[in-house]
Scaffold this active site. Structure first.
Site, PDB file in Angstrom:
ATOM      1  CG  ASP A  53      -0.309  -0.051   2.532  1.00  0.00           C
ATOM      2  OD1 ASP A  53      -0.404   0.949   3.268  1.00  0.00           O
ATOM      3  OD2 ASP A  53       0.298  -1.087   2.858  1.00  0.00           O
ATOM      4  CE1 TYR A 149     -15.958  11.379 -14.166  1.00  0.00           C
ATOM      5  CE2 TYR A 149     -17.802  11.098 -15.668  1.00  0.00           C
ATOM      6  CZ  TYR A 149     -16.861  10.558 -14.827  1.00  0.00           C
ATOM      7  OH  TYR A 149     -16.809   9.197 -14.633  1.00  0.00           O
ATOM      8  CB  VAL A 182     -19.995   1.424 -10.812  1.00  0.00           C
ATOM      9  CG1 VAL A 182     -19.549   0.137 -10.114  1.00  0.00           C
ATOM     10  CG2 VAL A 182     -19.625   1.372 -12.293  1.00  0.00           C
TER      11      VAL A 182
END
Length: 251
Positions: A53, A149, A182
């Site tokens: 990570d 966007y 989603v």
């Protein structure tokens, strides 16, 4: 199956987390990066295979070098790169500020470009690489109130197509996956925004988003991960923007 070194951006939650999980379950080493260190660490501990990570702010021009250097130091070159990190805002065109515009381009287009540019030389040198960008159905059509966007997602699909053509004979493929709405925290924020601006209930807002997809429901993160995995496995898929939206955009 050959074990690959994978890097997934925006991997702390939602689609990125599902993709990291899928790649790890397939026997790969997976490095995860995002701004959210806590979520990232939690996601890494849940992977069945080796994980790194690596918190980073992808708006930082030096982030790609730092993240790639860390992976290369521990595992070697990145062989599979999934560029999932993104940002979304909604506003009428005339209310979209310069800051809104710049942020969308910075995270959704410039950061993927920088990561892709850093990834390509070692991939070409080794004769193998898989790069998958999580774009959006907004890369293929225009909807109201999301001009910044949409412009950024159209741009990143163009980047994918050009890079794929340039690298086609090197063993490196570049593709985009273009989801609809989603079932992720980002969509929950969209629902909250609709509720705040229209007075509709959260369920009414969710139903409106579900209704934009012919299958009448939100896409699951695992359904997006399915297509990413296909792009990683199949060397003949290159330069594509694969739409995963239940049939809303037929292309």
């Amino acid at each position: 199956m050959t074990t690959r070194n994978c890097l997934v951006t925006g991997a702390g939650r939602g689609i990125g987390r599902a993709i990291a999980q899928r790649l790890s379950e397939s026997g790969n080493r997976v490095a995860l990066t995002a701004r959210s260190a806590g979520e990232l660490a939690e996601a890494a501990t849940q992977l069945p295979g080796p994980a790194l990570d690596l918190p980073a702010d992808l708006a930082d021009p030096q982030a790609p070098n730092r993240v790639f250097d860390a992976v290369e130091r521990d595992w070697g070159p990145v062989e599979v790169l999934v560029l999932n990190a993104g940002t979304a805002t909604s506003a009428p065109l005339t209310a979209t500020t310069d800051e809104d515009w710049e942020r969308a381009l910075q995270i959704n287009l410039t950061a993927p470009f920088r990561f892709l540019r850093r990834a390509v030389p070692p991939m070409v040198e080794r004769g193998f690489g898989r790069i998958v960008v999580i774009a959006s159905m907004a890369a293929k059509r225009g909807d109201p109130y999301v001009s910044a966007y949409t412009a950024s997602k159209h741009g990143v699909l163009g980047l994918v197509r050009s890079a794929a053509a340039e690298l086609a004979r090197t063993g490196v493929t570049v593709n985009a996956v273009c989801p609809g709405f989603v079932d992720t925290p980002m969509t929950e924020r969209t629902i909250d925004n609709i509720t705040a601006k229209t007075g509709r209930s959260a369920q009414q807002a969710r139903s409106a988003l579900e209704g934009k997809q012919p299958i009448g429901r939100l896409i699951s993160p695992d359904e997006v991960a399915d297509v990413v995995e296909l792009c990683v496995r199949n060397a003949a898929i290159n330069g594509q923007g694969i739409t995963v939206d239940g049939g809303a955009v037929q292309s």
